[in-house]
Design a protein around this motif. Sequence first.
Motif, short mmCIF file in Angstrom:
data_model
loop_
_atom_site.label_atom_id
_atom_site.label_comp_id
_atom_site.label_asym_id
_atom_site.label_seq_id
_atom_site.Cartn_x
_atom_site.Cartn_y
_atom_site.Cartn_z
N ASP A 6 0.75 -1.22 -0.02
CA ASP A 6 -0.20 0.11 -0.10
C ASP A 6 0.84 1.33 -0.06
O ASP A 6 1.20 1.79 1.00
N GLU A 46 -0.30 4.58 1.79
CA GLU A 46 -0.31 4.30 3.44
C GLU A 46 1.19 4.35 3.80
O GLU A 46 1.59 5.11 4.96
N GLN A 90 5.39 0.37 -5.16
CA GLN A 90 4.31 -0.48 -4.70
C GLN A 90 4.08 -1.11 -6.12
O GLN A 90 3.88 -0.27 -7.21
#
Length: 126
Positions: A76, A79, A122
Amino acid sequence: MKITTFNPMILTANAEETVKLFEALGFEKRHAPTVDTGKNMVTSLRMKDANGFCIDVAGVASLTQDITIIRMNVDDFDEAFEMLTKMGFKRPETESKGTVETATNKSAMMISPSGFSFDLVQHIKE
């Protein structure tokens, strides 16, 4: 947020030389995607040895000195980016303030208050 990989990464204008060194140390080439960062075309070569250790070597022609950072792949990005920002990490002055987004990944270099850096990544899966 889950860390999916965590390994050293060398940014260098002399990628071929650096790759040869790690091949002599027993590392083998895995894959080498090229990404347009908006500032440079960067080819990042993933290498792995028989013990499972990995290192990435990224060719950045504009560098005058090698930089060693930590590549941290996460599940993520947003985040992780927010968490690092709250801990005082910043984007380098020489980079764009945003992130690099391609069809296969989202990434940003982040520098800690004490000076070490992450390449936060990511992978985007279809």
